[in-house]
Each structure stands twice: as structure tokens, then as C-alpha cells.
Write a protein that holds these residues in place. Structure first.
Motif, PDB file in Angstrom:
ATOM      1  N   ALA A 298       0.838  -1.025  -0.055  1.00 43.93           N
ATOM      2  CA  ALA A 298      -0.391  -0.011  -0.082  1.00 43.93           C
ATOM      3  C   ALA A 298       0.971   1.260  -0.061  1.00 43.93           C
ATOM      4  O   ALA A 298       0.218   2.276  -0.409  1.00 43.93           O
ATOM      5  CB  ALA A 298      -0.794  -0.484   1.307  1.00 43.93           C
ATOM      6  N   MET A 299       2.059   0.946   0.340  1.00 45.91           N
ATOM      7  CA  MET A 299       2.643   2.580   1.023  1.00 45.91           C
ATOM      8  C   MET A 299       3.061   2.533  -1.139  1.00 45.91           C
ATOM      9  O   MET A 299       3.358   3.259  -0.936  1.00 45.91           O
ATOM     10  CB  MET A 299       3.767   2.028   1.747  1.00 45.91           C
ATOM     11  N   LEU A 300       3.926   1.647  -1.183  1.00 41.85           N
ATOM     12  CA  LEU A 300       4.010   2.053  -3.305  1.00 41.85           C
ATOM     13  C   LEU A 300       3.506   2.259  -4.039  1.00 41.85           C
ATOM     14  O   LEU A 300       3.285   3.596  -4.296  1.00 41.85           O
ATOM     15  CB  LEU A 300       4.273   0.106  -3.575  1.00 41.85           C
ATOM     16  N   GLU A 301       1.697   1.876  -3.607  1.00 37.34           N
ATOM     17  CA  GLU A 301       0.648   2.486  -4.316  1.00 37.34           C
ATOM     18  C   GLU A 301       0.331   4.110  -4.548  1.00 37.34           C
ATOM     19  O   GLU A 301       0.329   4.841  -5.103  1.00 37.34           O
ATOM     20  CB  GLU A 301      -0.844   2.246  -3.686  1.00 37.34           C
ATOM     21  N   TYR A 302       0.821   4.520  -2.563  1.00 43.84           N
ATOM     22  CA  TYR A 302       0.247   5.610  -2.185  1.00 43.84           C
ATOM     23  C   TYR A 302       1.752   6.604  -2.722  1.00 43.84           C
ATOM     24  O   TYR A 302       1.008   8.272  -3.644  1.00 43.84           O
ATOM     25  CB  TYR A 302       0.301   5.616  -1.338  1.00 43.84           C
ATOM     26  N   LEU A 303       2.686   6.073  -3.278  1.00 49.26           N
ATOM     27  CA  LEU A 303       3.595   6.967  -3.643  1.00 49.26           C
ATOM     28  C   LEU A 303       3.632   7.193  -5.695  1.00 49.26           C
ATOM     29  O   LEU A 303       3.850   8.074  -5.813  1.00 49.26           O
ATOM     30  CB  LEU A 303       5.472   6.191  -3.787  1.00 49.26           C
ATOM     31  N   LEU A 304       3.212   6.252  -5.823  1.00 45.36           N
ATOM     32  CA  LEU A 304       3.173   5.772  -6.856  1.00 45.36           C
ATOM     33  C   LEU A 304       2.088   7.194  -7.550  1.00 45.36           C
ATOM     34  O   LEU A 304       1.210   7.042  -8.904  1.00 45.36           O
ATOM     35  CB  LEU A 304       2.502   4.838  -7.787  1.00 45.36           C
ATOM     36  N   PHE A 305       1.138   7.477  -7.065  1.00 45.77           N
ATOM     37  CA  PHE A 305      -0.023   8.858  -7.621  1.00 45.77           C
ATOM     38  C   PHE A 305       0.724   9.411  -7.498  1.00 45.77           C
ATOM     39  O   PHE A 305      -0.143   9.966  -9.106  1.00 45.77           O
ATOM     40  CB  PHE A 305      -0.706   9.351  -6.183  1.00 45.77           C
ATOM     41  N   TYR A 306       1.991   9.940  -7.952  1.00 46.59           N
ATOM     42  CA  TYR A 306       3.050  11.473  -8.704  1.00 46.59           C
ATOM     43  C   TYR A 306       3.648  11.119  -9.429  1.00 46.59           C
ATOM     44  O   TYR A 306       3.882   9.502  -9.987  1.00 46.59           O
ATOM     45  CB  TYR A 306       3.757  11.618  -7.597  1.00 46.59           C
ATOM     46  N   LYS A 307       3.078  11.093 -10.531  1.00 45.59           N
ATOM     47  CA  LYS A 307       4.037  11.412 -12.074  1.00 45.59           C
ATOM     48  C   LYS A 307       5.355  11.054 -11.755  1.00 45.59           C
ATOM     49  O   LYS A 307       5.870  10.541 -12.936  1.00 45.59           O
ATOM     50  CB  LYS A 307       3.243  11.994 -13.224  1.00 45.59           C
ATOM     51  N   ASN A 308       6.227  12.012 -10.828  1.00 44.88           N
ATOM     52  CA  ASN A 308       7.684  12.454 -10.831  1.00 44.88           C
ATOM     53  C   ASN A 308       7.647  11.817  -9.943  1.00 44.88           C
ATOM     54  O   ASN A 308       8.852  12.109  -9.320  1.00 44.88           O
ATOM     55  CB  ASN A 308       7.727  14.038 -11.121  1.00 44.88           C
ATOM     56  N   ILE A 309       7.815  10.635  -9.453  1.00 43.99           N
ATOM     57  CA  ILE A 309       8.347   9.319  -8.365  1.00 43.99           C
ATOM     58  C   ILE A 309       8.784   8.135  -9.147  1.00 43.99           C
ATOM     59  O   ILE A 309       8.104   7.564  -9.775  1.00 43.99           O
ATOM     60  CB  ILE A 309       7.496   9.643  -7.342  1.00 43.99           C
ATOM     61  N   ILE A 310      10.418   8.558  -8.815  1.00 43.49           N
ATOM     62  CA  ILE A 310      10.237   6.773  -9.439  1.00 43.49           C
ATOM     63  C   ILE A 310      10.756   6.097  -7.867  1.00 43.49           C
ATOM     64  O   ILE A 310      11.743   6.144  -6.764  1.00 43.49           O
ATOM     65  CB  ILE A 310      12.089   7.139  -9.906  1.00 43.49           C
ATOM     66  N   VAL A 311       9.878   4.433  -8.031  1.00 50.12           N
ATOM     67  CA  VAL A 311      10.033   3.554  -6.528  1.00 50.12           C
ATOM     68  C   VAL A 311      10.845   2.248  -7.023  1.00 50.12           C
ATOM     69  O   VAL A 311      10.246   1.537  -7.571  1.00 50.12           O
ATOM     70  CB  VAL A 311       8.519   4.171  -6.154  1.00 50.12           C
ATOM     71  N   ARG A 312      11.316   2.703  -6.259  1.00 49.93           N
ATOM     72  CA  ARG A 312      11.868   0.944  -6.418  1.00 49.93           C
ATOM     73  C   ARG A 312      12.400  -0.175  -4.635  1.00 49.93           C
ATOM     74  O   ARG A 312      12.667   1.255  -3.694  1.00 49.93           O
ATOM     75  CB  ARG A 312      13.435   0.633  -6.958  1.00 49.93           C
TER      76      ARG A 312
END
Length: 230
Positions: free
Chosen positions: A24-38
Motif C-alpha cells: 500500500a505504501m508503494l501505491e500511495y507514492l505512485l500516485f505522483y507522476k514524477n516519483i520513481i520507486v523501487r
């Protein structure tokens, strides 16, 4: 998907999440277009924001368990010894405190000791979504250009012949702005200090760090991009 996250020049923002954190933490961060998550296993903290901020996230129940088994103060010590600024976010509503074996006053005393002894800010959040918002707000505040930079180092205005130099200055600034963490003001400071793009790119780290507003993280990213082979 939401609009671009705004408030700092350090974008796109790369966030590394410990692989034990909930999806869920990953999903909340990926709401934003200019954030790269790994995701990867982090030795310190649960989130690393662009090598500028470490965040340790604890639900209230996990916080209390980590106090009982001794993990919490070991984690706080690691955060304190890191060369990256850090904070701890305690997540959950107050009603969770019932039946966990710690009084409200005892928890308050522990959190105060972390703030005063380890010099780590302890923040409160009611939910995972709010935790993400607090992390991003903390990052924006941490990476915002300091007021002193504007007060004592005003935007540099070139004193060259306008017919020729202005054209090339804009081009140089535009090229340097392509590097993470370098906005127009910092680009102009670099050009003012070194005189040419070639001198900027060939400068050793020690010289680059002498330029106002240029930090170690910015220099490392610049060198990494310049030295990356295709």
C-alpha cells in the motif's frame, strides 16, 4: 494519477522502499507522476528519499514491540549515525494504545529521549496515506533552497556584451539544469565560478563543493551521469 509533485528542484524524486514494507505504501507514492520507486532491502530506515532523507516508519503496535525486544533504540542509533538526515514516523490512532503494555506518559518520555538524545525528529501520523504525505512534505522542506542563499547570494546577473553572451549563457544554464538538483540559480553560480561548461564538467568534487548551494549529493549525481557509458 495525480499531478506532478511540486515544491523542490530535486525531481524526478527517487524513493527506495525497504522490501518488507506493505505494498500500500508503494501505491500511495505512485500516485505522483514524477516519483520513481523501487524496492530493496535497506540496512537503515524504511524509506530513502533521493539520498537526502531517511524515514523509519512504525505502526504504534510495531513501535511498542520494538521497544520490548530492544530493536527500537538500535534502529534509532543507526539513523543517528547515518550521514543522511533522518526522522521517525509513528503511525496509528491513539485508541491502539489500549492494551499494548505502555502508558501514554511512558511512550511520551521515550519519544522525548529519542528527540533529545539521538537528535531525530519524531512525527505522528494517523494512516499510511498520511505517512506518505508527511514524508514528502519533510523532503520538500529539507531540500528547499535556504533563505540565506537568496539573502547573501542574490541571483547572478552577467555583465557581458548582451549581443553575444546572453545567448550562450541561456544555453549553458539550460544544459546544467538537466542535472538533478541544479536549478537556474545554481547553474549560474557554477558558470560564474568556473567560466565554462567544460571547466564545470572537469572540475574535481572538492572544487564543485565550494560553489554556493552545491552539495555532495548533487555532485555525485552529476559525476555519475557524466561518467555513465551508453
Amino acid at each position: 494519477m495525480k499531478d506532478f509533485l511540486k515544491g523542490s528542484k530535486f525531481y524526478p524524486l527517487e524513493i527506495v522502499i525497504d522490501d518488507r514494507e506493505p505494498d500500500a505504501m508503494l501505491e500511495y507514492l505512485l500516485f505522483y507522476k514524477n516519483i520513481i520507486v523501487r524496492k530493496e532491502r535497506l540496512l537503515v530506515g524504511d524509506f530513502r528519499l533521493d539520498s537526502e532523507l531517511l524515514v523509519e516508519r512504525k505502526s504504534i503496535s510495531d513501535f511498542c514491540i520494538s521497544l520490548k525486544d530492544g530493536r527500537f533504540f538500535k534502529q534509532a542509533a543507526k539513523l543517528s549515525n547515518s550521514n543522511i538526515p533522518a526522522c521517525i514516523i509513528i503511525e496509528g490512532r491513539k485508541n491502539v494504545l489500549k492494551g499494548i503494555g505502555f502508558s501514554k506518559n511512558a511512550l511520551q518520555a521515550i519519544l522525548l529521549s529519542v528527540s533529545l538524545i539521538f537528535k531525530i525528529p519524531v512525527l505522528r501520523s494517523k494512516s499510511q496515506e498520511e505517512t506518505v504525505k508527511i514524508m514528502l512534505q519533510s523532503f520538500r522542506q529539507l531540500t528547499k533552497d535556504r533563505l540565506a542563499d537568496y539573502k547573501f547570494n542574490p541571483r547572478w546577473k552577467p555583465k557581458f556584451n548582451r549581443q553575444k553572451s546572453d545567448k550562450f549563457l541561456k544555453q549553458k544554464v539550460h544544459i546544467l539544469e538537466g542535472f538533478p538538483g541544479i536549478g537556474a540559480d545554481k547553474a549560474e553560480q557554477l558558470i560564474k565560478h568556473f567560466g565554462s561548461l567544460q571547466h564545470v564538467f572537469n572540475a574535481p568534487e572538492s572544487e564543485l563543493l565550494k560553489v554556493v548551494g552545491i552539495g555532495k549529493s548533487t555532485v555525485e549525481k552529476m559525476k555519475m551521469i557524466l561518467n555513465e557509458s551508453s
